[in-house]
Write a protein that holds these residues in place. Structure first.
Motif: not given
Ligand SMILES: Cc1cc2nc3c(=O)[nH]c(=O)nc-3n(C[C@H](O)[C@H](O)[C@H](O)COP(=O)(O)OP(=O)(O)OC[C@H]3O[C@@H](n4cnc5c(N)ncnc54)[C@H](O)[C@@H]3O)c2cc1C
Length: 541
Positions: A49, A348, A326, A37, A144, A363, A199, A15, A180, A11
């Motif tokens: 970034n 994540g 964050f 999305f 979904f 990190n 979520d 990354l 998520t 889900i």
């Molecule tokens: C502007 C910005 C700049 C940043 N720059 C850096 C950086 O340079 N270096 C760094 O280390 N960190 C950075 N961060 C933090 C980092 O980007 C995030 O912590 C990281 O990308 C989170 O990745 P993730 O895969 O955990 O979740 P996300 O990439 O946020 O993906 C979450 C996924 O879960 C899905 N999802 C959520 N709820 C549901 C649900 N109920 N049902 C189905 N799907 C769902 C969403 O649709 C999405 O696909 C930055 C954050 C921001 C906002």
């Protein structure tokens, strides 16, 4: 009711989710990747970034361990940090193998940007991964949203949600990886994607799992606040001529006693600076003035990033202010990404452990890469270990129960004219005011009282469309999450890391070297405070 069967459901397609899916696929099991999305794009990963903190020729594993623990202010889980540090290099290599253009820089790695490319680091990061996953055998369902996890006989049985066209859908799955992301968009001021509403924390709490340290939310002080512009953070190093002022032109750097040194404030005292700026922003508008910046500085990083916009940044001061960025807390996982619930894994930003009370820059992406890969491996090992022994459908599984639940979600209510969209807007303003970077007892208590009224209004909403249905669930999720943030912050009588308790401005190591553990018992949110264990070591041994 639509039904889908798979070995592993992932889900989230940021990354962590995409790497988990690519890793799990290698073992030959069936993998399904879903997201709220467009795949890869409605994610904070794509907004980031693209900077990873990891060992390289200038930065040793010991340096990485020390810097992460220092930032976490004694609340990081040591075993998790050690895994992060040990596995970071391997994860970077894996990303490069998938075609991510990473180059070594300073204390880590950043995206190699082609000359003149206007792309964000996050776009350069996610694009090759999306291309890769589309070429793989992983089944993909975007748009979904998952509403509930299904727990049967003490293990994960699948998940329930609604497809884009409004049809309810049951996914039966031997294992699930929650990826998520965080919940920054719950706040009026944030720099996250608007669907990132925490979520995953609510899914876990409702499935009976504890979540930890959710009150620690990192905010960034300088984020664009002009109504028609995206909420983009402005990162240092800033040139000298940059000014912060209010609408009357009063110099806020002087007022905040920063002696004109914005870089110093952002790099070394970010949390204090953020809460001071937050307090000011509640009383007056804050503007950033770049009108005195030289042409040379304007053409240099980081200000050159603003050149992409048509907004007259150099002609007049523009609105700016702190914004949520964050979530440090989340779901408990071990060093391999397993949660305490058999069959459930997480990776994540949704997972807890590495960052403690605050996060070292770069990190978050390293965590997504390391634990994304590990959770994909662990989930496929788990599926292999139960194959042939445990049927996909447990004996207690009741399809009728989920059909009834689908009817309950879509049932029309009488007498409510509020739209979820309007209520969401109002809720976010409330959450920022009472659960933002500066908190104190009276406000937190008022916030908790107001929250119960919000909960009643959310309950009365009648979904008139599929969008209403999705937004209503999001409102229920953020109400639960905000409840946790307010209550957890009220009980933590100290300031350690990412937020300031105005009435308890210092860390209290005597009484508060403790985590906050949240559990849901029926509708009741319960909190306990397990001690930090073991004390922080200073080396990798
Ligand atoms: C502007 C910005 C700049 C940043 N720059 C850096 C950086 O340079 N270096 C760094 O280390 N960190 C950075 N961060 C933090 C980092 O980007 C995030 O912590 C990281 O990308 C989170 O990745 P993730 O895969 O955990 O979740 P996300 O990439 O946020 O993906 C979450 C996924 O879960 C899905 N999802 C959520 N709820 C549901 C649900 N109920 N049902 C189905 N799907 C769902 C969403 O649709 C999405 O696909 C930055 C954050 C921001 C906002």
């Amino acid at each position: 009711m639509e039904e889908i069967q798979t070995d592993i459901l992932i889900i989230g397609s940021g990354l962590a989710g995409i790497l988990a899916a690519l890793e799990a696929e290698k073992s030959g099991v069936h993998v399904l990747l879903v997201s709220k999305f467009a795949l890869g794009w409605g994610t904070n990963t794509s907004l980031s970034n693209g900077a990873f903190t990891a060992v390289n020729s200038l930065f040793s594993k010991e340096d990485h361990l020390k810097a992460t623990l220092e930032a976490g202010k004694n609340l990081s889980r040591i075993a998790m940090v050690k895994t992060l540090v040990e596995k970071a290099e391997e994860a970077i290599l894996q990303l490069r193998n998938y075609g991510v253009p990473l180059e070594e820089r300073g204390i880590g790695y950043v995206m190699a940007r082609p000359q003149g490319s206007p792309d964000l680091g996050g776009v350069l990061l996610i694009r090759p991964l999306v291309e890769r996953i589309k070429r793989s055998s992983v089944k993909l369902i975007p748009n979904f949203p998952i509403f509930d996890l299904i727990v049967e006989e003490g293990r994960i049985g699948g998940a329930f949600g609604f497809l884009r066209d409004g049809r309810p859908c049951l996914v039966r799955s031997r294992a699930i990886i929650l990826a998520t992301g965080g919940g920054g968009a719950l706040y009026q001021r944030n720099d996250n994607q608007k669907t990132i509403l925490g979520d995953g924390y609510s899914l876990a709490l409702r499935a009976g799992l504890p979540v930890y340290d959710i009150e620690f939310i990192q905010s960034y002080p300088l984020v664009l606040a002009e109504p028609r512009l995206s909420s983009i953070p402005l990162f240092p190093p800033f040139p000298k001529g940059i000014l912060l002022m209010d609408e009357k032109g009063e110099n806020l750097l002087d007022l905040l006693d920063l002696k004109g040194n914005l870089n110093q404030a952002i790099i070394h005292e970010r949390d204090k600076f953020t809460s001071k700026l937050f307090e000011l922003s509640q009383k007056r508008d804050i503007y950033c003035d770049l009108t005195h910046i030289s042409e040379e500085e304007w053409n240099r990083y980081p200000l050159n990033f603003l050149k992409k916009s048509k907004f007259p940044f150099r002609e007049r001061p523009f609105l700016i202010g702190p914004a949520a960025h964050f979530f440090m807390g989340g779901i408990e996982i071990d060093e391999k990404g397993s949660t305490p619930l058999p069959g459930l894994f997480a990776a994540g930003e949704v997972a807890w452990g590495v960052h403690g009370a605050n996060r070292l820059g770069g990190n978050a992406l390293t965590e997504c890469a390391v634990f994304g890969i590990l959770s994909g491996q662990s989930a496929s090992e788990y599926v292999r270990s139960i194959e042939g022994k445990t049927p996909l459908l447990s004996t207690k599984f009741s399809k009728r129960r989920w059909e009834e639940k689908a009817r309950a979600y879509t049932r029309k209510k009488k007498g409510s004219f509020e739209t979820p969209r309007d209520l969401l807007r109002e809720f976010k303003i409330f959450a920022w005011k009472y659960g933002g970077p500066l908190r104190e007892e009276e406000d937190l208590k008022t916030g908790l009282n107001l929250l119960s009224r919000f909960k009643k209004r959310i309950e009365r909403i009648s979904p008139e469309s599929v969008n209403d249905l999705f937004h209503k669930r999001e409102l229920e999720n953020i109400a639960l999450l905000t409840h946790a943030i307010l209550l957890g912050s009220l009980l933590r009588k100290e300031s350690r890391g990412s937020f300031l308790r105005k009435d308890f401005p210092d860390p209290d190591n005597q009484n508060w070297l403790k985590h906050t553990c949240y559990r849901l018992a029926g509708e009741d949110l319960q909190i306990s405070h397990p001690p930090v264990n073991p004390p922080a070591p200073s080396s990798l041994d």
